[in-house]
Design a protein around this motif. Structure first.
Motif, PDB file in Angstrom:
ATOM      1  N   ARG A  59       0.807  -1.206   0.000  1.00 22.23           N
ATOM      2  CA  ARG A  59       0.000   0.000   0.000  1.00 22.23           C
ATOM      3  C   ARG A  59       0.853   1.276   0.000  1.00 22.23           C
ATOM      4  O   ARG A  59       0.583   2.221  -0.715  1.00 22.23           O
TER       5      ARG A  59
ATOM      6  N   ASP B 112      -1.348   0.993  -9.824  1.00 22.31           N
ATOM      7  CA  ASP B 112      -0.853  -0.323  -9.427  1.00 22.31           C
ATOM      8  C   ASP B 112      -0.427  -1.089 -10.697  1.00 22.31           C
ATOM      9  O   ASP B 112      -1.240  -1.269 -11.609  1.00 22.31           O
TER      10      ASP B 112
ATOM     11  N   LYS C   3      -6.841  11.108 -11.751  1.00 21.43           N
ATOM     12  CA  LYS C   3      -7.106  12.235 -10.856  1.00 21.43           C
ATOM     13  C   LYS C   3      -7.188  11.740  -9.419  1.00 21.43           C
ATOM     14  O   LYS C   3      -7.970  10.842  -9.122  1.00 21.43           O
ATOM     15  N   ASN C   4      -6.383  12.329  -8.552  1.00 26.62           N
ATOM     16  CA  ASN C   4      -6.342  11.897  -7.146  1.00 26.62           C
ATOM     17  C   ASN C   4      -6.146  10.388  -7.020  1.00 26.62           C
ATOM     18  O   ASN C   4      -6.753   9.739  -6.178  1.00 26.62           O
ATOM     19  N   GLY C   5      -5.343   9.836  -7.897  1.00 25.61           N
ATOM     20  CA  GLY C   5      -5.038   8.399  -7.832  1.00 25.61           C
ATOM     21  C   GLY C   5      -6.086   7.515  -8.479  1.00 25.61           C
ATOM     22  O   GLY C   5      -5.963   6.289  -8.449  1.00 25.61           O
ATOM     23  N   ILE C   6      -7.132   8.100  -9.058  1.00 23.17           N
ATOM     24  CA  ILE C   6      -8.197   7.307  -9.682  1.00 23.17           C
ATOM     25  C   ILE C   6      -8.169   7.500 -11.205  1.00 23.17           C
ATOM     26  O   ILE C   6      -8.372   8.614 -11.690  1.00 23.17           O
ATOM     27  N   PRO C   7      -7.910   6.421 -11.953  1.00 27.58           N
ATOM     28  CA  PRO C   7      -7.968   6.546 -13.421  1.00 27.58           C
ATOM     29  C   PRO C   7      -9.398   6.829 -13.882  1.00 27.58           C
ATOM     30  O   PRO C   7     -10.333   6.159 -13.444  1.00 27.58           O
ATOM     31  N   TYR C   8      -9.548   7.815 -14.754  1.00 29.63           N
ATOM     32  CA  TYR C   8     -10.851   8.153 -15.333  1.00 29.63           C
ATOM     33  C   TYR C   8     -10.920   7.520 -16.722  1.00 29.63           C
ATOM     34  O   TYR C   8     -10.424   8.077 -17.698  1.00 29.63           O
ATOM     35  N   LEU C   9     -11.540   6.340 -16.786  1.00 26.33           N
ATOM     36  CA  LEU C   9     -11.513   5.549 -18.014  1.00 26.33           C
ATOM     37  C   LEU C   9     -12.887   5.490 -18.665  1.00 26.33           C
ATOM     38  O   LEU C   9     -13.473   4.415 -18.845  1.00 26.33           O
TER      39      LEU C   9
END
Lengths: 61, 175
Positions: A4, A13, A48-54
């Motif tokens: 983590r 990841d 964005k903020n560690g979240i992929p926008y797919l």
């Protein structure tokens, strides 16, 4: 499995990256800086903020 | 189809802050139906993971846990949980995964929100490995057990069990 604490240093990841595909053409995605880029159609997806926008273009934010 | 998805995303975005307060107990009841039948596997997808209520439990069943949702606000809440799950923003009809990526896919109370659930189940089946297990729930007041079973068969999956429990219909299927 990536730890983590290591995840905080990487935009994504590596285990997840292995299975990611372009939501439109389903080709592989490559990490370039803080974006994922489709090797097939060239579409770019932000992280964005560690979240992929797919999202497909019609639903993109 | 797009307008409905945008409207749904707007609604979840506006109510994300109060979602757990309203629905946590109900949702956990649904997870308790599914969790016992899940095998220990490599990769699990929680499709429509929302605020991530199920992700902690799923981490006991898989090595790589992925939570996908169409609402950035819900994912921001999921991110605050002590979970090792990877999160991403996606549309369930255009999944950003290679074919046969997952051993297990769970999707709780998502399908009745989709414009064409048959398409959604087919897309989920695409990213599930051969022999993989899918667990789907829908609200009974929106769809019948027969409809759910039809979507599953239409996606080339074999329904193993269809049960009605409370307000839900749950289908466990294998590819």
């Amino acid at each position: 499995m990536i730890k983590r604490e290591d995840l905080k240093k990487k935009p994504i990841d590596p285990e997840l990256l292995k299975i990611l595909a372009c939501p439109v053409c389903k080709h592989d995605l490559k990490l370039k800086g803080n974006e994922l880029v489709c090797v097939g159609c060239g579409r770019r997806y932000p992280i964005k903020n560690g979240i992929p926008y797919l999202l497909p273009p019609e639903l993109s934010l | 189809m797009v307008a409905r998805k945008l409207e749904l995303r707007r609604c979840y975005g506006e109510t994300a802050w109060i979602y757990d307060q309203r629905y946590e107990e109900i949702q956990r009841g649904k997870y308790s139906l599914i969790f016992p039948i899940l095998p220990h596997v490599d990769r699990i997808l929680d499709l429509g993971c929302g605020s991530g209520l199920f992700l902690g439990a799923l981490a006991k069943r898989g090595r790589l846990i992925v939570g996908a949702d169409s609402s950035p606000e819900m994912l921001e809440i999921a991110k605050r949980r002590p979970t090792r799950a990877a999160l991403l923003l996606a549309d369930a009809d255009h999944l950003p995964f290679a074919d046969q990526s997952f051993d297990v896919i769970v999707s709780v109370t998502l399908l009745q929100n989709m414009p064409n659930p048959e398409i959604t189940v087919r897309e989920a089946a695409r990213v599930m490995k051969l022999g993989g297990i899918m667990a789907l729930t829908v609200l009974k007041r929106k769809h019948s057990p027969e409809e759910l079973e039809e979507w599953v068969r239409g996606a080339g999956l074999e329904p193993l069990e269809v049960v009605e429990e409370g307000e839900d219909v749950c289908c466990i299927a294998r590819r």
